[in-house]
Every structure is written in C-alpha cells, then in structure tokens.
Design a protein around this motif. Sequence first.
Motif, PDB file in Angstrom:
ATOM      1  N   ARG A 244       1.606  -5.829  -6.619  1.00  0.00           N
ATOM      2  CA  ARG A 244       0.958  -6.899  -5.894  1.00  0.00           C
ATOM      3  C   ARG A 244      -0.403  -6.760  -6.053  1.00  0.00           C
ATOM      4  O   ARG A 244      -1.339  -7.713  -5.925  1.00  0.00           O
ATOM      5  CB  ARG A 244       1.315  -6.849  -4.602  1.00  0.00           C
ATOM      6  CG  ARG A 244       0.986  -7.969  -3.711  1.00  0.00           C
ATOM      7  CD  ARG A 244       1.236  -7.650  -2.232  1.00  0.00           C
ATOM      8  NE  ARG A 244       2.772  -7.653  -2.156  1.00  0.00           N
ATOM      9  CZ  ARG A 244       3.786  -8.400  -1.950  1.00  0.00           C
ATOM     10  NH1 ARG A 244       3.266  -9.786  -2.179  1.00  0.00           N
ATOM     11  NH2 ARG A 244       4.975  -8.383  -1.935  1.00  0.00           N
TER      12      ARG A 244
ATOM     13  N   ALA B  85       4.859  -8.369  -7.653  1.00  0.00           N
ATOM     14  CA  ALA B  85       4.115  -9.367  -8.736  1.00  0.00           C
ATOM     15  C   ALA B  85       5.222 -10.445  -8.958  1.00  0.00           C
ATOM     16  O   ALA B  85       4.587 -11.575  -9.062  1.00  0.00           O
ATOM     17  CB  ALA B  85       4.058  -8.633 -10.081  1.00  0.00           C
TER      18      ALA B  85
ATOM     19  N   GLN C 275      11.378  -7.756 -13.687  1.00  0.00           N
ATOM     20  CA  GLN C 275      11.214  -6.663 -12.601  1.00  0.00           C
ATOM     21  C   GLN C 275      11.941  -5.356 -12.816  1.00  0.00           C
ATOM     22  O   GLN C 275      12.945  -5.303 -13.519  1.00  0.00           O
ATOM     23  CB  GLN C 275      11.849  -7.356 -11.528  1.00  0.00           C
ATOM     24  CG  GLN C 275      11.874  -6.502 -10.001  1.00  0.00           C
ATOM     25  CD  GLN C 275      12.213  -7.102  -8.847  1.00  0.00           C
ATOM     26  OE1 GLN C 275      11.841  -8.243  -8.615  1.00  0.00           O
ATOM     27  NE2 GLN C 275      13.331  -6.454  -8.226  1.00  0.00           N
TER      28      GLN C 275
ATOM     29  N   GLY D 229      13.281  -1.730 -11.216  1.00  0.00           N
ATOM     30  CA  GLY D 229      13.699  -1.057 -10.144  1.00  0.00           C
ATOM     31  C   GLY D 229      15.174  -1.267  -9.567  1.00  0.00           C
ATOM     32  O   GLY D 229      15.983  -1.558 -10.470  1.00  0.00           O
ATOM     33  N   GLN D 230      15.481  -1.061  -8.548  1.00  0.00           N
ATOM     34  CA  GLN D 230      16.773  -1.056  -8.201  1.00  0.00           C
ATOM     35  C   GLN D 230      17.435  -2.454  -8.301  1.00  0.00           C
ATOM     36  O   GLN D 230      18.768  -2.592  -8.748  1.00  0.00           O
ATOM     37  CB  GLN D 230      16.921  -0.806  -6.461  1.00  0.00           C
ATOM     38  CG  GLN D 230      18.208  -0.556  -5.986  1.00  0.00           C
ATOM     39  CD  GLN D 230      18.535  -0.756  -4.571  1.00  0.00           C
ATOM     40  OE1 GLN D 230      17.602  -1.388  -3.729  1.00  0.00           O
ATOM     41  NE2 GLN D 230      19.512  -0.393  -4.126  1.00  0.00           N
TER      42      GLN D 230
ATOM     43  N   GLY E 196      16.219  -4.710 -10.403  1.00  0.00           N
ATOM     44  CA  GLY E 196      15.751  -5.083 -11.780  1.00  0.00           C
ATOM     45  C   GLY E 196      16.238  -4.118 -12.717  1.00  0.00           C
ATOM     46  O   GLY E 196      17.336  -3.506 -12.810  1.00  0.00           O
TER      47      GLY E 196
ATOM     48  N   SER F  46       2.515  -0.046  -5.245  1.00  0.00           N
ATOM     49  CA  SER F  46       2.331   1.083  -3.919  1.00  0.00           C
ATOM     50  C   SER F  46       3.517   2.399  -4.390  1.00  0.00           C
ATOM     51  O   SER F  46       3.317   3.321  -4.091  1.00  0.00           O
ATOM     52  CB  SER F  46       2.707   0.469  -2.688  1.00  0.00           C
ATOM     53  OG  SER F  46       4.198  -0.078  -2.733  1.00  0.00           O
ATOM     54  N   GLY F  47       4.554   2.109  -5.093  1.00  0.00           N
ATOM     55  CA  GLY F  47       5.389   3.132  -5.329  1.00  0.00           C
ATOM     56  C   GLY F  47       6.674   3.188  -4.182  1.00  0.00           C
ATOM     57  O   GLY F  47       7.145   4.309  -4.015  1.00  0.00           O
ATOM     58  N   ALA F  48       7.278   1.953  -4.026  1.00  0.00           N
ATOM     59  CA  ALA F  48       8.492   2.084  -2.912  1.00  0.00           C
ATOM     60  C   ALA F  48       9.502   2.515  -3.748  1.00  0.00           C
ATOM     61  O   ALA F  48       9.649   2.009  -4.899  1.00  0.00           O
ATOM     62  CB  ALA F  48       8.313   0.351  -2.625  1.00  0.00           C
TER      63      ALA F  48
ATOM     64  N   HIS G 114      11.386   0.301  -6.217  1.00  0.00           N
ATOM     65  CA  HIS G 114      10.681   0.181  -7.480  1.00  0.00           C
ATOM     66  C   HIS G 114      11.032   1.345  -8.533  1.00  0.00           C
ATOM     67  O   HIS G 114      11.268   1.486  -9.473  1.00  0.00           O
ATOM     68  CB  HIS G 114       9.396   0.038  -7.414  1.00  0.00           C
ATOM     69  CG  HIS G 114       8.502  -0.258  -8.650  1.00  0.00           C
ATOM     70  ND1 HIS G 114       8.692  -1.298  -9.641  1.00  0.00           N
ATOM     71  CD2 HIS G 114       7.857   0.450  -9.327  1.00  0.00           C
ATOM     72  CE1 HIS G 114       8.008  -1.113 -10.722  1.00  0.00           C
ATOM     73  NE2 HIS G 114       7.296  -0.195 -10.569  1.00  0.00           N
TER      74      HIS G 114
ATOM     75  N   ILE H  25      -2.505   3.483 -11.311  1.00  0.00           N
ATOM     76  CA  ILE H  25      -3.949   3.159 -10.941  1.00  0.00           C
ATOM     77  C   ILE H  25      -3.702   2.581  -9.663  1.00  0.00           C
ATOM     78  O   ILE H  25      -2.965   1.330  -9.610  1.00  0.00           O
ATOM     79  CB  ILE H  25      -4.553   2.244 -12.119  1.00  0.00           C
ATOM     80  CG1 ILE H  25      -4.426   2.886 -13.589  1.00  0.00           C
ATOM     81  CG2 ILE H  25      -5.827   1.821 -11.879  1.00  0.00           C
ATOM     82  CD1 ILE H  25      -4.810   1.864 -14.807  1.00  0.00           C
TER      83      ILE H  25
ATOM     84  N   ALA I 257      -1.444   5.787  -1.535  1.00  0.00           N
ATOM     85  CA  ALA I 257      -0.184   5.314  -2.075  1.00  0.00           C
ATOM     86  C   ALA I 257       0.677   6.121  -2.610  1.00  0.00           C
ATOM     87  O   ALA I 257       0.478   7.106  -3.208  1.00  0.00           O
ATOM     88  CB  ALA I 257      -0.762   4.261  -3.399  1.00  0.00           C
TER      89      ALA I 257
ATOM     90  N   ASP J 130      -9.909   0.315  -8.289  1.00  0.00           N
ATOM     91  CA  ASP J 130      -9.515  -1.105  -8.369  1.00  0.00           C
ATOM     92  C   ASP J 130      -9.312  -1.334  -9.838  1.00  0.00           C
ATOM     93  O   ASP J 130      -9.886  -1.131 -10.619  1.00  0.00           O
ATOM     94  CB  ASP J 130     -10.652  -1.833  -7.963  1.00  0.00           C
ATOM     95  CG  ASP J 130     -10.433  -3.247  -7.442  1.00  0.00           C
ATOM     96  OD1 ASP J 130      -9.775  -3.858  -8.407  1.00  0.00           O
ATOM     97  OD2 ASP J 130     -10.796  -3.591  -6.393  1.00  0.00           O
ATOM     98  N   VAL J 131      -8.077  -2.097  -9.995  1.00  0.00           N
ATOM     99  CA  VAL J 131      -7.322  -2.635 -11.116  1.00  0.00           C
ATOM    100  C   VAL J 131      -8.471  -3.309 -11.938  1.00  0.00           C
ATOM    101  O   VAL J 131      -8.501  -3.231 -13.011  1.00  0.00           O
ATOM    102  CB  VAL J 131      -6.289  -3.054 -11.217  1.00  0.00           C
ATOM    103  CG1 VAL J 131      -5.176  -1.943 -10.833  1.00  0.00           C
ATOM    104  CG2 VAL J 131      -6.082  -4.016 -10.386  1.00  0.00           C
TER     105      VAL J 131
ATOM    106  N   PRO K 177      16.586  -0.704   4.461  1.00  0.00           N
ATOM    107  CA  PRO K 177      15.878   0.197   3.217  1.00  0.00           C
ATOM    108  C   PRO K 177      14.600   0.929   3.949  1.00  0.00           C
ATOM    109  O   PRO K 177      14.143   1.785   3.472  1.00  0.00           O
ATOM    110  CB  PRO K 177      15.309  -0.774   2.534  1.00  0.00           C
ATOM    111  CG  PRO K 177      16.397  -2.011   2.530  1.00  0.00           C
ATOM    112  CD  PRO K 177      16.628  -1.995   4.182  1.00  0.00           C
TER     113      PRO K 177
END
Lengths: 323, 250
Positions: free
Chosen positions: A211, A239, A250, A252-253, A255, A269-271, A274, A287, A293, A306-307, B18
């Motif tokens: 995001r 995203a 995507q 992650g879980q 994806g 963020s690193g949920a 993901h 980054i 985060a 900042d990216v 979650p």
Amino acid sequence: MKEKIIILGEYQQGNPSSITLECITAAKQLQREAEISLLLMGDEVKKDVSDLEQYDVDQMIIVENPFLSRFSSEMYSKALLSIWNQLQPTILLCGHTDIGKAISPYLSEKVDIPLYSNVEDFESYERKLYFTRSVYSGKLMERVEVNEPTFLVTIKPKKWEAAPKKVGRKNIIRTMEVTIEKPISSLIGLEQKKLDSVGLVDAKIIVGAGRGIQNEEGFALVTKLAELLGGTVGVSRGAVELGLCDATLQLGQTGKTVAPDLYIACGISGAIQHLVGVTSAKTIIAINKDPKAPIFEVADYGVIGDVFDIIPALIKELDNTTI
Amino acid sequence: MGNKALNMIVLLSRTVSPEASLVVESGQVFVEESNFIINPPDAISLEEALQLKEKYDGKITVLMVSGKEGEKQLRTALAMGADEAVLMECSPKEDEPSIIAKKINDYLQSVNFDLILAGDFSTDGASSQVGPRIAALLDIPFITKTICINQEERNAIVKRNGDGDIETFRVPFPFLVTIPQGLHVPRLPSLSGIMKAKKKPLLFKQSKEISNINNLKQYSYPNLKRKQTNIQGETQEKVVTLAKLLKSLQ
Ligand SMILES: Cc1cc2nc3c(=O)[nH]c(=O)nc-3n(C[C@H](O)[C@H](O)[C@H](O)COP(=O)(O)OP(=O)(O)OC[C@H]3O[C@@H](n4cnc5c(N)ncnc54)[C@H](O)[C@@H]3O)c2cc1C
C-alpha cells in the motif's frame, strides 16, 4: 505387495512445474519403500512434455484424453478418481495449488481416504509420522499425528527442494486410459490477463509492492527496479486494494507462496497473512518509512525511508554502477 | 426464456478474528469467545450471493455447522441480508472438514437449491476442503476461484480466475462455487438489517454424530525472526550500501 505413491503432476511450457519436482523430494522423504509414480494428465502429454524419462521416480503414468486439455475441476477430479480406482495407491501427493486444492478434497470424499492439506513439513518420530501446517492465518503451527497408512496430502509450495533430473535414467512410461463422460460444464471462453503471474512462483528475485507505493507512479518505480534486477513484481493485498494490479500477483495466505533468493518488500507493513507467503525467501530486504513496521522484524536488511526517495535513487545508483 | 430467481445456499463457518491474539498452553490453543467472527472468506461469498439476489431475485439461506454459539454469526449474516439461517449442531470434536461436509450434505439432501457458495478456505484450518467435498457428496459440478456469475437461457455463465487466463464456463444449475478472497468487500449490517434479522427464521437442526479418529494435534508459534540489520545513514549513503548489497547477492 509394494506400496504405491502417486504424485499428481502439473506442467507448463514443456516441463513439470517446480511444485511437482518438490513433490518428488517430499515423496522420498516419506521413506516408505514404495514405488513412486509421477502422473501427468493432458490431451497430448507425450508431445507437450520433454524428457519424460528423466525424472527421479520409478514410473511415469501418462493419461491422455481430449477432455483433459486444460484444467477443469470437473474433468480432472473425475479422471483422478478413475485412476485412483484402477491403481489403488497407498498415498497420493500433490501441490497445494489451484489444481491440488480443488481436486484432492473431491477425491478424498469419493474414496473415503483422509486428506491432509497444505502440509509444510514431514517428521518421523518413534515410528510415528507427523505433519506440520500453518494455521490461524499463519499465527500458529499445527503438528498433527498421522495415524492412517493410506492418505492424500497436498504440500505447500516451496517447502521442499525441487528434485533434479537424472540424466540417462530410463523410466518406465505407462499409458493409462480413463473413460470420461461428456462434461456437464463446458469451457466457452478464454481471455488473457494483462500481467502474467505464471512466472512469479519460480522467480529468483521478487520486488514486493504494498500500500505504501500508493499510486501508478509508485508501481512503475517498483516495476522498473524489478526489471533492473532481472526479477519480477509481487504484491501485498494493500496494493491489490489500491487497484494497481491483478489479484493473481498477490503473495501471502490467500495469494501465492514464493521462495525467491531475494525478496524486497517496498511499502509493505508485514502483516502475518502476507508473511506466510514470503518467509521462505533466502534474503529479505524491507523498505518502509515506519521504523516500527513489523516487516523489519522478519527482514535481514531494513531501510527506513520513503519509497519515493529510496527507489528512484537506487535505480539511478544501479544504473550508474552497471555501466 | 427469462432468468430464474436463484435459490442460494451460502456456507458459513465461524473463525477466530485474524486480529485476535492467541494463547497456546501445553500445545493447545485458547481463544476467547468474543474473538469469533464470520470466517472472512465466507463473508465474501455471502456478499456475492447478496449481489446475485439483487440482480436476479431469489432467496439466500446461510448454513453453518457449529456449536450453539454460532447463532451470533448467523444473526450477523441475516442482518447483512440473508433470508434464512440454519445451524447444524455439532460437538467440538467434530471439527474435521470431512465431517462438516457430511453434515452439510445431510441437510442439503432434503432441500432444493440452485447454487451453493462456499468460501475459499477458513482462516483457522486453512485446508480449503469443505466446498469440493460437498460437490463430491452431491455429485454436482464445482468451480473454484469464481469471479463472476451470470445467467443465460437458464444456464449459468461463470468466469473463474485461472492462473494465466480468465476462463468462462457454461454450467447448468445446480452447482457449487468457491469465491476467492479479495473479490468483494463484504457489506456491514445496517441498523434496519439488524432489526429485521431478529424476526428472520433461524433453525437449529440436530444431526447424528459422526465418529472421528481425532488425530492428536499440537500447536506452537512459528519462528520468523531474521538478522534485522538496519541500513543507516543519509538517503544517498543508504542507497549506495543497498546497491552494493544487491550486487553481492546476485
Ligand atoms: C483472511 C485474510 C487473508 C489475507 N491474505 C492476505 C494475503 O494473502 N496477502 C497479503 O498481502 N495480505 C493478506 N491479507 C491482508 C493483510 O492482513 C494486510 O492487510 C495486508 O497485507 C496489508 O498490505 P500492506 O502491507 O501493503 O498495507 P499496509 O498494512 O497498509 O502497510 C503499508 C505500509 O507502507 C508503509 N508506507 C506508506 N507509505 C510509504 C512510503 N511512501 N514509503 C515507504 N513506506 C510507506 C507504511 O508505513 C506501512 O507499513 C489478508 C487478511 C485476511 C484477514
């Protein structure tokens, strides 16, 4: 009689998919003194897949039928049921992929054999077998004791090494027939998607966009960086929700699960949902402008920033040093 | 021929949010009742059903296999716009996907339906088994990763998200679909929805116990920690270090 393990194979562009080679390694790890067969279904498998003789299994089983030219849950599950009934294997192993996920529960129900899904480790301890899986959105690991001698199992991609080819090997190639009635559902259309996600799972370098990349401009920066590094782009749900790309990218879980040599998470963020898709990466760089985060806890290298500052400068630096 | 009003069954399960934190003691998980919600992927299939009802008219029955506590999530589903709810009671031991599928099948044997919508997976067990199992028990076609359902001459035209392409299938009713995550953002129950939900029918059904091997399960926390080297300095210094690092990794 010797036990039989069947691997339900998948292939693309003339070769078995990585997950299928991972299944071979996993099958051997079961150490069952079983005959291991790799099953490939399609309409012209012998033409479509090269080197059929060189995979590290005891036997190749080829099933050719015009109804199997593309994956369909209806046709593939019926074909697999027919093969199961003919061969009566001890174990069926396949990937926890779109195909494996769809047809293994169907088979399990029809033949009344238990199914263990999305397993990421096998362990033997005091002659008992245990499977480990990720549960509760990736927050916990579940270790389950397997009591049954006969079972079906889907394995999580990228948890086992892909078995290499054995040059000079001569496998037995067995052709099998399945009778399939005319399908109830029929495929009537295909549209190609814009961004191809097929190569994502096996990419060596993945640049992740979250995001924090905010807009088309940010997405273009990430794409440029990926190109420069010879890699590809994967994304977080953040995203996808911004509408910047197709959900098939995507990670992650919900994806894809990947295991690149390098994963660069940009504005992610690193949920945990993901992370479960990317933690098999050899090296993770993050980054993110927020020093707190959670992605930094699971990264080998962290860059706080900042990216929109870091990525353009990095692209420039990489451009300069390559010339 | 016109389109038909759709008689839909949406399968719901309840899972731990979650966001909730989980406590593990002696290998077993403890969860507070207040942390349970409608399984997020199932809320997305309910949203799809609600949109189909808006388009074609029809009826939505939400069906859950759980203990009595599941009533709370079923009421939420009714408040979101489902018409009827059915709770098939089960004991905590009967938590295997194969048992849940058999109980759902028992109920479905006695009712009519055109379409069953299931979530892609449950966030707790994550095995993705229930939907396809039910299709096997009922002997009806099923399509996973469904992203769009339309009607044409009494057949359904279903699009699914294949890996390389979007595939379109023609399927006669009845059939089962699973809906991928991210297709919709499920609506929130409105105030009037909550009021109406109180008067909507919610049936409790007993079902015969199904024996279960109950394989021993142990839980633990995953280990995700890494080196955590922080690359420091002004932007340009960071970038130079990063570029060098990238070179060394290639
Ligand atoms: C059942 C379920 C399944 C899910 N499955 C998945 C899944 O498969 N994959 C997935 O990814 N998510 C999944 N999610 C969602 C997940 O919980 C998170 O919401 C999602 O991963 C967040 O994406 P994100 O990190 O891009 O966004 P955010 O969490 O919003 O993070 C954005 C980050 O960008 C940083 N940032 C913002 N601007 C900048 C900038 N200019 N420069 C640098 N950094 C910046 C912020 O500091 C923040 O850390 C799932 C959720 C549920 C409930």
